[in-house]
Motif scaffolding. Structure first.
Motif, PDB file in Angstrom:
ATOM      1  N   ILE A  28     -11.463 -16.812   5.154  1.00 51.09           N
ATOM      2  CA  ILE A  28     -10.474 -15.788   4.585  1.00 51.09           C
ATOM      3  C   ILE A  28     -11.069 -15.041   3.602  1.00 51.09           C
ATOM      4  O   ILE A  28     -11.019 -13.738   3.558  1.00 51.09           O
ATOM      5  CB  ILE A  28      -9.316 -16.415   4.379  1.00 51.09           C
ATOM      6  N   PHE A  29     -11.743 -15.570   2.649  1.00 49.36           N
ATOM      7  CA  PHE A  29     -12.177 -14.959   1.313  1.00 49.36           C
ATOM      8  C   PHE A  29     -13.173 -13.718   1.898  1.00 49.36           C
ATOM      9  O   PHE A  29     -13.194 -12.610   1.521  1.00 49.36           O
ATOM     10  CB  PHE A  29     -12.974 -15.756   0.554  1.00 49.36           C
ATOM     11  N   TYR A 505      -0.154 -34.908   9.206  1.00 51.28           N
ATOM     12  CA  TYR A 505      -1.088 -34.160  10.265  1.00 51.28           C
ATOM     13  C   TYR A 505      -0.425 -32.868  10.746  1.00 51.28           C
ATOM     14  O   TYR A 505      -1.154 -31.945  11.003  1.00 51.28           O
ATOM     15  CB  TYR A 505      -1.199 -35.027  11.348  1.00 51.28           C
ATOM     16  N   GLU A 506       0.798 -32.737  10.974  1.00 50.73           N
ATOM     17  CA  GLU A 506       2.006 -31.918  11.290  1.00 50.73           C
ATOM     18  C   GLU A 506       1.500 -30.540  10.299  1.00 50.73           C
ATOM     19  O   GLU A 506       1.431 -29.422  10.602  1.00 50.73           O
ATOM     20  CB  GLU A 506       3.213 -32.120  11.517  1.00 50.73           C
ATOM     21  N   LYS A 507       1.782 -31.014   8.992  1.00 53.38           N
ATOM     22  CA  LYS A 507       1.758 -29.911   8.137  1.00 53.38           C
ATOM     23  C   LYS A 507       0.196 -29.461   7.971  1.00 53.38           C
ATOM     24  O   LYS A 507       0.266 -27.887   7.723  1.00 53.38           O
ATOM     25  CB  LYS A 507       1.996 -30.740   6.766  1.00 53.38           C
ATOM     26  N   ILE A 512      -3.444 -24.895   8.963  1.00 55.64           N
ATOM     27  CA  ILE A 512      -4.590 -24.287   9.665  1.00 55.64           C
ATOM     28  C   ILE A 512      -4.235 -23.017  10.710  1.00 55.64           C
ATOM     29  O   ILE A 512      -5.084 -22.159  11.047  1.00 55.64           O
ATOM     30  CB  ILE A 512      -5.380 -25.327  10.465  1.00 55.64           C
ATOM     31  N   LYS A 513      -3.141 -23.352  11.532  1.00 57.20           N
ATOM     32  CA  LYS A 513      -2.828 -22.364  12.338  1.00 57.20           C
ATOM     33  C   LYS A 513      -2.226 -20.803  11.618  1.00 57.20           C
ATOM     34  O   LYS A 513      -2.565 -19.762  12.212  1.00 57.20           O
ATOM     35  CB  LYS A 513      -1.404 -22.578  12.873  1.00 57.20           C
ATOM     36  N   GLU A 514      -1.587 -21.072  10.394  1.00 58.27           N
ATOM     37  CA  GLU A 514      -1.359 -19.756   9.534  1.00 58.27           C
ATOM     38  C   GLU A 514      -2.734 -19.192   9.168  1.00 58.27           C
ATOM     39  O   GLU A 514      -2.879 -17.736   9.292  1.00 58.27           O
ATOM     40  CB  GLU A 514      -0.442 -20.345   8.376  1.00 58.27           C
ATOM     41  N   LEU A 515      -3.753 -20.314   8.645  1.00 58.08           N
ATOM     42  CA  LEU A 515      -4.990 -19.477   8.554  1.00 58.08           C
ATOM     43  C   LEU A 515      -5.743 -18.552   9.638  1.00 58.08           C
ATOM     44  O   LEU A 515      -6.357 -17.580   9.355  1.00 58.08           O
ATOM     45  CB  LEU A 515      -6.174 -20.565   8.019  1.00 58.08           C
ATOM     46  N   ALA A 520      -7.296 -13.793  12.585  1.00 53.20           N
ATOM     47  CA  ALA A 520      -6.935 -12.853  13.659  1.00 53.20           C
ATOM     48  C   ALA A 520      -6.283 -11.557  13.268  1.00 53.20           C
ATOM     49  O   ALA A 520      -7.189 -10.530  13.891  1.00 53.20           O
ATOM     50  CB  ALA A 520      -5.980 -13.558  14.505  1.00 53.20           C
ATOM     51  N   GLU A 521      -5.626 -11.524  12.394  1.00 49.22           N
ATOM     52  CA  GLU A 521      -4.874 -10.262  11.817  1.00 49.22           C
ATOM     53  C   GLU A 521      -6.097  -9.167  11.319  1.00 49.22           C
ATOM     54  O   GLU A 521      -6.243  -8.180  11.572  1.00 49.22           O
ATOM     55  CB  GLU A 521      -3.671 -10.551  10.968  1.00 49.22           C
TER      56      GLU A 521
END
Length: 534
Positions: A28-29, A505-507, A512-515, A520-521
């Motif tokens: 991301i950076f 694990y869900e958190k 990771i999905k948000e990252l 992707a954006e």
């Protein structure tokens, strides 16, 4: 019913999650830096285009003036040369500007944006070493942040407590029924146990003398039958002597020559390990093979003799037994190791020596167990001689102990059956929509049993204390309660651990999905504006 699988994360997986987050952060950076450079490049292009447009307007004006001059009059060679140089300079400046812009844009394209995990892992690890950061820190703290992790932990604990609490009407009804059954059992146990003779000593008048003719006859007939059965294939050997000779741990003569030892005459069965209903199968068999007597610590005389006290602390002791010219115990000590080594050697001399010694030990215990002196409570003498002596003196022997163990076992079975019935019936009320996973529902079931057993056993202990009657103590119920305390508590902790790990694990997966979404954006933005700097 099939159980839902819950993620089980070991240390390696947790560390990899932490590293994955660091890698994603590094991506991301890099992408953010790339996007910023792209934006700066676009701004530069726009500025340069504005400058080119301004310069172009000036150039057009100058060209128009030159064109007017050209149209009005014929130009000299010097004037033509100056115009050509002006155009050459302008084209060179535009070319230099374009080259510079292309270089800037290409430089931004050198930033790696694909998911080369191994490369990123190496980069992040190397970077942490260079800046002196501990790369083995808690991945949870790295991923969620310390404050967020604590908040998540509190939320998960609260959610677990809420889903496993016994607060609904159904659970409370089962809890009330279970408590009533356990308390009733604990209060009824003394009445039932008393009728079954729980804790009672035997009456010597109802037992046979140790030298009763019927015992001797039964013993001889058993030996003869065993001999006749084995004689055809094994006609010779020491094993026949072992069948008929007096066992060495029945001999008490000679103890006067060993001042620190006293076998107490008729009570010698308590202090010789050959008479122990359990240990006798080992020590008694070895004694028969080697003509050795093994005594327990309780046979040591209580005196001011420091040597005698040391002997008692030393534990069991073995002495050699003499058969001729007179049967007696010799002062000669025999180490336990030597006794068993000699037993092994004698057993190898003939295939029937060891079986005959075991048979003789069994027949001797059988002939002694129903006599007036009986046999001592198994093993107790080796670690609590005083208590064992008190029980034996009060005519509480191995048969009494076996009877009481049956009663304790039956009591434990009743408690287990009651718990099974409560558990099965409570399981019928399971509703996946309301109660969550099956494991979480079972936690509530086990809590009901644990609370009920604890209250029932506590009431029984209080009753026994108030009545000052040890026979009222329901040992079987107590053992079942202790098993619940250990096994159910362990089960609750394991379920809670899996529950917490599943939520974390869900958190982690959500983070990771948000990252990935942000990445992707950014990649989409770069693709959208790629044509501007090609």
């Amino acid at each position: 019913m099939k159980k839902n699988k819950v993620a089980k994360l070991n240390e390696k997986v947790l560390f990899e999650f932490g590293q994955a987050e660091k890698v994603q952060q590094s991506q991301i950076f890099d992408i953010q830096a790339e996007a910023q450079e792209i934006k700066d490049g676009l701004d530069t292009l726009e500025k340069m285009q504005a400058d080119i447009y301004a310069e172009g307007k000036d150039l057009i004006s100058e060209l128009e003036e030159l064109l007017t001059i050209v149209e009005s009059q014929e130009l000299s060679n010097d004037t033509k040369k100056s115009i050509d140089e002006y155009f050459d300079d302008y084209l060179e400046s535009v070319q230099n500007l374009t080259s510079s812009t292309t270089y800037d844009i290409r430089r931004t394209k050198e930033v790696v944006t694909n998911n080369n995990w191994e490369d990123y892992f190496d980069r992040v690890s190397q970077y942490t070493k260079e800046i002196g950061v501990d790369d083995n820190e808690d991945p949870f703290l790295s991923l969620l942040g310390e404050q967020e992790y604590r908040k998540l932990e509190e939320e998960v604990d609260t959610e677990f407590a809420k889903q496993t609490s016994i607060v609904n009407k159904t659970d409370l009804k089962f809890l009330a029924i279970a408590i009533a059954l356990e308390v009733a059992k604990g209060l009824l146990f003394p009445v039932v146990a008393e009728k079954m003779g729980y804790g009672d000593s035997f009456n010597p008048d109802n037992r046979l003398d140790h030298n009763d003719k019927s015992i001797e006859k039964a013993h001889k007939e058993a030996n003869d039958a065993y001999r006749d059965k084995k004689l055809e294939k094994n006609s010779t050997g020491k094993w026949m002597e072992l069948l008929y000779q007096t066992v060495p741990y029945d001999i008490t003569a000679g103890t006067g020559n060993i001042p620190e030892i006293n076998l107490h005459g008729g009570a010698h069965r308590l202090y010789t390990l050959g008479h122990d209903p359990i240990l006798g199968w080992v020590f008694g068999t070895a004694n028969i093979l080697t003509d050795v007597i093994t005594i327990s610590p309780g046979a040591v005389v209580q005196s001011d003799n420091k040597w005698a006290e040391l002997v008692k602390l030393a534990g069991i002791r073995s002495y050699k037994v003499q058969r001729k010219p007179k049967m007696m115990i010799l002062p000669e000590r025999v180490s336990t190791f030597k006794m068993f080594k000699d037993s092994y050697d004698i057993a190898r001399e003939h295939p029937m020596n060891l079986p005959a010694a075991v048979f003789t030990e069994g027949q001797h215990l059988k002939s002694d167990i129903n006599t007036k002196m009986g046999l001592p409570v198994p093993i107790l003498e080796t670690f609590s001689p005083d208590f064992a002596s008190k029980l034996y003196t009060n005519h509480y022997d191995a048969l009494c102990f076996a009877r009481d163990m049956k009663i304790v076992g039956k009591s434990a079975i009743v408690s287990i059956v009651m718990d099974m019935l409560i558990s099965l019936v409570h399981g019928l009320y399971y509703n996946p929509q309301k109660d969550g996973t099956r494991d979480l529902y079972e936690v509530r079931t086990r809590k009901i049993l644990l609370i009920a057993n604890t209250i029932g056993t506590s009431s029984n202990l209080i009753f026994s204390y108030c009545t000052q009657n040890a026979k009222s103590l329901d040992i079987g119920g107590l053992l079942v309660t202790l098993s619940h305390l250990f096994l159910d508590t362990r089960f609750l902790l394991n379920v809670k651990k899996e529950f917490v790990e599943s939520r974390i694990y869900e958190k982690i997966e959500k983070e990771i999905k948000e990252l990935d979404k942000i990445e992707a954006e950014l990649l989409k933005y770069g693709e959208k504006h790629r044509d501007l700097y090609k």
